[in-house]
Structures are given as structure tokens and as C-alpha cells.
Design a protein around this motif. Structure first.
Motif, PDB file in Angstrom:
ATOM      1  N   ALA A  70       0.836  -1.197   0.000  1.00  0.00           N
ATOM      2  CA  ALA A  70       0.000   0.000   0.000  1.00  0.00           C
ATOM      3  C   ALA A  70       0.868   1.243   0.000  1.00  0.00           C
ATOM      4  O   ALA A  70       2.077   1.190   0.215  1.00  0.00           O
ATOM      5  CB  ALA A  70      -0.901  -0.007   1.243  1.00  0.00           C
ATOM      6  N   GLN A  71       0.208   2.377  -0.252  1.00  0.00           N
ATOM      7  CA  GLN A  71       0.818   3.688  -0.125  1.00  0.00           C
ATOM      8  C   GLN A  71      -0.129   4.588   0.655  1.00  0.00           C
ATOM      9  O   GLN A  71      -1.202   4.158   1.067  1.00  0.00           O
ATOM     10  CB  GLN A  71       1.166   4.252  -1.497  1.00  0.00           C
ATOM     11  CG  GLN A  71       2.335   3.541  -2.180  1.00  0.00           C
ATOM     12  CD  GLN A  71       3.633   3.660  -1.401  1.00  0.00           C
ATOM     13  OE1 GLN A  71       3.885   4.673  -0.736  1.00  0.00           O
ATOM     14  NE2 GLN A  71       4.472   2.628  -1.479  1.00  0.00           N
ATOM     15  N   PHE A  72       0.283   5.834   0.871  1.00  0.00           N
ATOM     16  CA  PHE A  72      -0.498   6.730   1.732  1.00  0.00           C
ATOM     17  C   PHE A  72      -1.929   6.876   1.260  1.00  0.00           C
ATOM     18  O   PHE A  72      -2.852   7.112   2.044  1.00  0.00           O
ATOM     19  CB  PHE A  72       0.164   8.116   1.817  1.00  0.00           C
ATOM     20  CG  PHE A  72       0.051   8.933   0.551  1.00  0.00           C
ATOM     21  CD1 PHE A  72      -1.049   9.747   0.320  1.00  0.00           C
ATOM     22  CD2 PHE A  72       1.054   8.881  -0.423  1.00  0.00           C
ATOM     23  CE1 PHE A  72      -1.155  10.492  -0.858  1.00  0.00           C
ATOM     24  CE2 PHE A  72       0.957   9.613  -1.592  1.00  0.00           C
ATOM     25  CZ  PHE A  72      -0.148  10.419  -1.819  1.00  0.00           C
ATOM     26  N   TYR A  73      -2.158   6.718  -0.058  1.00  0.00           N
ATOM     27  CA  TYR A  73      -3.516   6.913  -0.587  1.00  0.00           C
ATOM     28  C   TYR A  73      -4.387   5.674  -0.452  1.00  0.00           C
ATOM     29  O   TYR A  73      -5.599   5.755  -0.651  1.00  0.00           O
ATOM     30  CB  TYR A  73      -3.458   7.338  -2.059  1.00  0.00           C
ATOM     31  CG  TYR A  73      -2.511   6.529  -2.915  1.00  0.00           C
ATOM     32  CD1 TYR A  73      -2.789   5.224  -3.284  1.00  0.00           C
ATOM     33  CD2 TYR A  73      -1.312   7.102  -3.359  1.00  0.00           C
ATOM     34  CE1 TYR A  73      -1.904   4.485  -4.051  1.00  0.00           C
ATOM     35  CE2 TYR A  73      -0.425   6.367  -4.132  1.00  0.00           C
ATOM     36  CZ  TYR A  73      -0.731   5.066  -4.485  1.00  0.00           C
ATOM     37  OH  TYR A  73       0.147   4.339  -5.239  1.00  0.00           O
ATOM     38  N   THR A  74      -3.809   4.516  -0.092  1.00  0.00           N
ATOM     39  CA  THR A  74      -4.610   3.292  -0.024  1.00  0.00           C
ATOM     40  C   THR A  74      -5.708   3.380   1.030  1.00  0.00           C
ATOM     41  O   THR A  74      -6.880   3.088   0.725  1.00  0.00           O
ATOM     42  CB  THR A  74      -3.713   2.074   0.216  1.00  0.00           C
ATOM     43  OG1 THR A  74      -2.685   2.030  -0.792  1.00  0.00           O
ATOM     44  CG2 THR A  74      -4.520   0.785   0.146  1.00  0.00           C
ATOM     45  N   PRO A  75      -5.419   3.770   2.279  1.00  0.00           N
ATOM     46  CA  PRO A  75      -6.526   3.916   3.236  1.00  0.00           C
ATOM     47  C   PRO A  75      -7.568   4.930   2.788  1.00  0.00           C
ATOM     48  O   PRO A  75      -8.768   4.776   3.073  1.00  0.00           O
ATOM     49  CB  PRO A  75      -5.822   4.371   4.522  1.00  0.00           C
ATOM     50  CG  PRO A  75      -4.414   3.894   4.378  1.00  0.00           C
ATOM     51  CD  PRO A  75      -4.105   4.013   2.914  1.00  0.00           C
ATOM     52  N   LEU A  76      -7.119   5.977   2.062  1.00  0.00           N
ATOM     53  CA  LEU A  76      -8.060   7.006   1.609  1.00  0.00           C
ATOM     54  C   LEU A  76      -9.037   6.480   0.566  1.00  0.00           C
ATOM     55  O   LEU A  76     -10.128   7.045   0.389  1.00  0.00           O
ATOM     56  CB  LEU A  76      -7.297   8.203   1.029  1.00  0.00           C
ATOM     57  CG  LEU A  76      -6.275   8.885   1.942  1.00  0.00           C
ATOM     58  CD1 LEU A  76      -5.645  10.072   1.231  1.00  0.00           C
ATOM     59  CD2 LEU A  76      -6.911   9.317   3.256  1.00  0.00           C
TER      60      LEU A  76
END
Length: 271
Positions: A172-178
Motif C-alpha cells: 500500500a501507499q499513503f492513498y490506499t486507506p483514503l
């Protein structure tokens, strides 16, 4: 910043359907389960590229150019070489982690984009005060469109109703939870995932199929009095999901719901 990025993810996403795999379901009764954990790309979410899109080819240069411009940068040349330059930056960041003794290094993609933008500026190809977080999101929307798997909301609701703790282990990257906020209208926590049971590769700076990610999940479960053999891990990739989870004692299920992301890895020694 998160609110703006969530709106970009929502506005840039569209309805997708999984592609049939022709795999016959095998759904044995599983007793004694006290927790359920998931992969994200290709399992909870339909993934247009089959996985998070950090890898690619020269064909991605147009998507990189569009992402830079959507993020407020101005390109004045070098468009045909963007993919090569981007993946050189990506490889450099991975090599740094590998030099630290990490077998399956993960990057923070915003740092890669910052290095990429700096390189382009030095070569005279980039101007403007753009934002690298926005560029990363805009690129992901183009390279790897996502959408909730059919039945996702109902599945999570039934697990919440059964009071089963839920977790995630994901490249994942920072945008995955978003993406959950953007596509499901709720954060992962509001959907029922426990903060201590979510293991994201970008935070660990280590990716699948590293067992360490699953060992971290196992340790968090043990603090709740739960053992790996009481936990079902569901993923779409035999090497990245099923093999390392099983090696750490989890019970496993291969999700074979979308041809784009189903990974049997029959010739892979790590599977």
C-alpha cells in the motif's frame, strides 16, 4: 489535505466489474474462527492493474505527464522519457532499503515523486509549484483504477455483526486507506477494521511477501488473546498473501473473484 485527496479519488473513480476467472468455488465450513483479515488490491477492491501500480513500462509516460499537470506542475519537455526517469527514482529508493538488509523493500511513494520532480527540474523539464501527493494520487487513478468488490459492504457488515475483529495486510501507499473513504464513504476504522490490526507496507517500509508483515499482525492478535490459527487471512495472491500468511500459522483463503488480480503463481518457488 486528506479531504482534497479523497475528493480527487472519488471524482476520478468509476464503476468497475470483476472479470470472471472460471474458478470453481470451494467453500468448506470453517469452525473456530475468531478474526478475519484481508489483502486490499484484488481482494477488497477491484484493481484495474491487478495490484498497486508501482511497477510499469514506458507506456506509462503519458499517465505520468497527465498526473504532473493535474497536480499543478508545468512540463516543457522530456515527456517520452518520464517512465524511465520515474522508475529509476523508484529503483534507487528500493535499493537503499535493500542495502539496509530488507529483502522485500517498500518505498514511500511521495518521496519517490519528490525525487522525480527534482530530477525533472534539474533537467529543465518541470516548473510550477505542484504537489507530489496530488501527483501520486492522479497517477494511481490513471494507472490502477479501483472500485469496491461486489458484496464488500454486506460482507463487512456481517463480520461486524458477528463481532469478529478485522484486519488488513496490504502492499500500500499513503492513498490506499483514503480509497475506502472515497469509494465506500467511510474510513477503514469506520468500516470495522481495527487500527492495531492494519499493517500497511509503506509504514513498515517493507512489502509482501515478507513474513514480517504477517508476524506483526500475529503479534497484534496475540495481544488480544487471539492466535493465528483462529484467524482467516483472505487474499488473491498465492505468493504475496497465502504462502506467507500460512507460514505464520494463519488459516487462509484464496479469493479468486477477478481475473485481473488472481495470482496462482504455480511456477513461483515462494508460492
Amino acid at each position: 489535505m486528506d479531504t482534497e485527496l479523497i475528493e480527487r479519488l472519488r471524482a476520478g473513480s468509476g464503476i468497475m466489474e470483476p472479470e470472471p476467472t472460471g474458478t470453481e468455488p470451494r467453500l468448506p465450513h470453517l469452525s473456530g474462527l475468531r478474526a478475519v483479515c484481508f489483502d486490499v488490491y484484488g481482494t477488497l477492491l477491484i484493481s484495474g492493474s491487478g495490484d498497486i501500480s508501482l511497477a510499469g513500462t514506458d507506456e506509462r509516460s503519458p499517465a505520468l505527464a497527465a498526473a504532473l499537470e493535474a497536480a499543478g506542475f508545468r512540463l516543457s519537455g522530456g515527456r517520452d522519457s518520464l517512465a524511465r526517469r520515474f522508475h529509476a527514482c523508484l529503483a534507487e529508493h528500493r535499493d537503499r532499503r535493500r542495502a539496509e538488509g530488507v529483502d522485500f523493500p517498500e518505498v514511500r511513494i511521495e518521496e519517490v515523486w519528490e525525487a522525480f520532480a527534482t530530477l525533472l527540474r534539474q533537467d529543465g523539464f518541470l516548473a510550477g509549484e505542484g504537489d507530489v501527493h496530488t501527483a501520486a494520487v492522479e497517477y494511481e487513478l490513471r494507472a490502477n483504477p479501483c472500485w469496491p468488490m461486489p458484496g464488500l459492504a454486506e460482507t463487512l457488515q456481517s463480520l461486524r455483526a458477528a463481532a469478529l475483529p478485522m484486519g488488513i495486510v496490504s502492499n500500500a501507499q499513503f492513498y490506499t486507506p483514503l480509497l475506502f473513504n472515497a469509494l465506500c464513504g467511510k474510513s477503514p476504522g469506520a468500516l470495522g477494521f481495527s487500527e492495531d490490526l492494519m499493517v500497511w507496507s509503506f509504514r513498515e517500509r517493507e512489502g509482501k511477501p515478507s513474513r514480517r508483515l504477517y508476524e506483526k499482525l500475529a503479534a497484534a492478535l496475540l495481544r488480544r488473546g487471539l492466535r493465528p490459527e483462529q484467524t482467516l487471512f483472505i487474499g488473491n495472491d498465492m505468493r504475496n498473501d497465502i504462502a506467507p500468511a500460512a507460514a505464520c500459522g494463519f488459516r487462509t483463503a484464496l479469493f479468486a473473484g477477478d481475473q485481473r488480480s488472481l495470482r496462482w503463481r504455480k511456477d513461483d518457488p515462494l508460492a
